[in-house]
Design a protein around this motif. Structure first.
Motif, PDB file in Angstrom:
ATOM      1  N   TRP A   1       4.704  11.381   2.302  1.00 41.42           N
ATOM      2  CA  TRP A   1       3.346  11.179   2.830  1.00 41.42           C
ATOM      3  C   TRP A   1       2.448  12.372   2.483  1.00 41.42           C
ATOM      4  O   TRP A   1       1.318  12.210   2.004  1.00 41.42           O
TER       5      TRP A   1
ATOM      6  N   VAL B   1      -9.931   3.945   7.900  1.00 43.54           N
ATOM      7  CA  VAL B   1      -9.448   4.774   6.785  1.00 43.54           C
ATOM      8  C   VAL B   1     -10.138   4.459   5.454  1.00 43.54           C
ATOM      9  O   VAL B   1     -10.243   5.321   4.588  1.00 43.54           O
ATOM     10  N   VAL B   2     -10.569   3.225   5.291  1.00 45.67           N
ATOM     11  CA  VAL B   2     -11.336   2.862   4.087  1.00 45.67           C
ATOM     12  C   VAL B   2     -12.653   2.226   4.557  1.00 45.67           C
ATOM     13  O   VAL B   2     -12.722   1.029   4.812  1.00 45.67           O
TER      14      VAL B   2
ATOM     15  N   TRP C   1       1.571  12.312  -1.056  1.00 45.88           N
ATOM     16  CA  TRP C   1       0.597  11.239  -1.309  1.00 45.88           C
ATOM     17  C   TRP C   1      -0.820  11.750  -1.005  1.00 45.88           C
ATOM     18  O   TRP C   1      -1.739  11.589  -1.812  1.00 45.88           O
TER      19      TRP C   1
ATOM     20  N   ILE D   1     -10.883  12.205   5.874  1.00 50.26           N
ATOM     21  CA  ILE D   1      -9.972  11.255   6.537  1.00 50.26           C
ATOM     22  C   ILE D   1      -8.537  11.468   6.038  1.00 50.26           C
ATOM     23  O   ILE D   1      -7.597  11.533   6.838  1.00 50.26           O
ATOM     24  N   TYR D   2      -8.364  11.600   4.727  1.00 48.04           N
ATOM     25  CA  TYR D   2      -7.010  11.835   4.174  1.00 48.04           C
ATOM     26  C   TYR D   2      -6.398  13.091   4.796  1.00 48.04           C
ATOM     27  O   TYR D   2      -5.263  13.083   5.256  1.00 48.04           O
TER      28      TYR D   2
ATOM     29  N   GLY E   1       0.809  -1.219   0.000  1.00 44.76           N
ATOM     30  CA  GLY E   1       0.000   0.000   0.000  1.00 44.76           C
ATOM     31  C   GLY E   1       0.839   1.264   0.000  1.00 44.76           C
ATOM     32  O   GLY E   1       2.032   1.242  -0.335  1.00 44.76           O
ATOM     33  N   ALA E   2       0.223   2.390   0.385  1.00 40.76           N
ATOM     34  CA  ALA E   2       0.880   3.691   0.349  1.00 40.76           C
ATOM     35  C   ALA E   2       2.146   3.712   1.205  1.00 40.76           C
ATOM     36  O   ALA E   2       2.106   3.376   2.387  1.00 40.76           O
TER      37      ALA E   2
ATOM     38  N   ILE F   1      -5.070  12.895   8.426  1.00 37.75           N
ATOM     39  CA  ILE F   1      -3.845  12.160   8.761  1.00 37.75           C
ATOM     40  C   ILE F   1      -2.646  12.690   7.965  1.00 37.75           C
ATOM     41  O   ILE F   1      -1.581  12.086   7.960  1.00 37.75           O
TER      42      ILE F   1
ATOM     43  N   SER G   1      -4.852  -2.186  -0.089  1.00 41.67           N
ATOM     44  CA  SER G   1      -5.068  -0.746  -0.069  1.00 41.67           C
ATOM     45  C   SER G   1      -4.671  -0.109  -1.406  1.00 41.67           C
ATOM     46  O   SER G   1      -5.219  -0.513  -2.430  1.00 41.67           O
ATOM     47  N   ASP G   2      -3.713   0.805  -1.466  1.00 42.14           N
ATOM     48  CA  ASP G   2      -3.278   1.315  -2.775  1.00 42.14           C
ATOM     49  C   ASP G   2      -2.887   0.160  -3.698  1.00 42.14           C
ATOM     50  O   ASP G   2      -3.139   0.198  -4.910  1.00 42.14           O
TER      51      ASP G   2
ATOM     52  N   HIS H   1      -7.782  -1.860   9.191  1.00 41.90           N
ATOM     53  CA  HIS H   1      -7.191  -1.743   7.856  1.00 41.90           C
ATOM     54  C   HIS H   1      -6.165  -2.845   7.558  1.00 41.90           C
ATOM     55  O   HIS H   1      -5.953  -3.197   6.409  1.00 41.90           O
TER      56      HIS H   1
ATOM     57  N   ASP I   1     -14.311  10.553   2.747  1.00 44.74           N
ATOM     58  CA  ASP I   1     -12.962   9.986   2.596  1.00 44.74           C
ATOM     59  C   ASP I   1     -11.918  11.090   2.598  1.00 44.74           C
ATOM     60  O   ASP I   1     -10.864  10.960   3.236  1.00 44.74           O
TER      61      ASP I   1
HETATM   62  N1  TYC Z   1      -4.703   3.647   0.697  1.00 40.91           N
HETATM   63  C1  TYC Z   1      -3.861   3.732   1.900  1.00 40.91           C
HETATM   64  C2  TYC Z   1      -2.838   2.648   1.815  1.00 40.91           C
HETATM   65  O1  TYC Z   1      -2.450   2.268   0.758  1.00 40.91           O
HETATM   66  C3  TYC Z   1      -4.659   3.663   3.168  1.00 40.91           C
HETATM   67  C4  TYC Z   1      -5.404   4.926   3.453  1.00 40.91           C
HETATM   68  C5  TYC Z   1      -6.651   5.181   2.905  1.00 40.91           C
HETATM   69  C6  TYC Z   1      -4.859   5.855   4.291  1.00 40.91           C
HETATM   70  C7  TYC Z   1      -7.322   6.340   3.194  1.00 40.91           C
HETATM   71  C8  TYC Z   1      -5.513   7.018   4.567  1.00 40.91           C
HETATM   72  O2  TYC Z   1      -7.387   8.440   4.314  1.00 40.91           O
HETATM   73  C9  TYC Z   1      -6.745   7.273   4.020  1.00 40.91           C
HETATM   74  N2  TYC Z   1      -2.320   2.147   2.917  1.00 40.91           N
END
Ligand code: TYC
Length: 254
Positions: A169, A209-210, A172, A138-139, A31-32, A142, A102-103, A235, A135
């Motif tokens: 980060w 987060v998702v 991203w 949330i991004y 993921g990210a 963080i 995730s990603d 997650h 969503d």
């Molecule tokens: N997509 C992220 C990952 O690859 C996880 C994530 C999703 C983090 C949404 C924050 O607001 C968010 N780990």
């Protein structure tokens, strides 16, 4: 037996690991800011065997696939998908499954849609095909890594150094906000109806987060899909519930 190697793909030096000796092959997609080491420990140690070979990559700009530093564009995950498919071709694999977190799950969906001849099955968890207003909140919440807990931040700072981690980060998060604003929040919503392979969607019901609506959407919009909800999962279900998770995946790939 595990082995780390590098392969040149379209000008990128990519780091990957391989474990197991099976004729069936699965590619793991982190993921990210994720990496082979941080994201797939329990899978690399337990999933491979005489029937299954696991290949895992550090995406460009992440883990040991640096330099160059990560570059984000509105289609950075589509670029990842293209490079991952080219890497597998260069390594001599022409049919394989995908395990994407995730990603990495988004990358897997794009690959399954774009390269139907190559992808045998697709497993993804903690992934989303689009973003909502909720969503985006949330991004943004963080984005500031100084507000993260030490437990979450320390391993990433150790891998990347404080500065690269913070900069990457933030870039991203900014990339996702930009995709939300410029692309109607579309990550891979437009490719779901092109996915024909058997697809397993796993999701932690308590993923903060998702949100779980994303798993329901994927399940409703991917033809041959199956949804497994982990009731207490957040997650990182593949790390927190590694044994249960590995069992579900091994059975699905059989
Ligand atoms: N997509 C992220 C990952 O690859 C996880 C994530 C999703 C983090 C949404 C924050 O607001 C968010 N780990």
């Amino acid at each position: 037996k595990m082995s780390a190697s590098q392969v040149m793909v379209d000008g990128f030096q990519l780091n990957y690991e391989k474990a197991g000796a099976g004729s069936k092959v699965a590619l793991c997609l982190p993921g990210a800011l994720g990496s082979i080491k941080s994201d797939f420990g329990p899978q690399l140690s337990s999933l491979p065997g005489k029937d299954l070979t696991i290949v895992c990559w550090d995406p460009p700009g992440y883990g040991q696939s640096r330099p160059p530093p990560r570059k984000f564009s509105n289609d950075f995950l589509r670029q990842d998908a293209r490079l991952a498919a080219q890497m597998m071709k260069n390594l001599g694999y022409d049919k394989y499954a995908l395990l994407g977190w995730s990603d990495g799950g988004i990358t897997a969906l794009i690959m399954a849609a774009a390269f139907p001849q190559q992808i045998s099955e697709c497993v993804l968890w903690g992934a989303n095909a689009y973003m909502t207003e909720k969503d985006i909140k949330i991004y943004k919440n963080i984005r500031d890594v100084s507000q993260w807990s030490e437990r979450m931040r320390a391993p990433l700072e150790a891998m990347y150094g404080k500065e690269y981690f913070k900069d990457t980060w933030e870039s991203w998060v900014d990339a996702y906000v930009k995709i939300y604003e410029e692309e109607n929040g579309n990550l891979c919503r437009d490719c779901l109806d092109k996915i024909t392979c058997s697809t397993l969607i796993i999701h932690g019901k308590k993923d903060p987060v998702v949100p779980i609506e994303h798993a329901d959407y994927l399940h409703n919009n991917i033809k041959a899909s199956k949804l497994v909800v982990i009731e207490d999962g957040k997650h990182n279900v593949h790390l927190r519930y590694a044994e249960e998770f590995n069992k579900i995946v091994a059975e699905f790939l059989n």
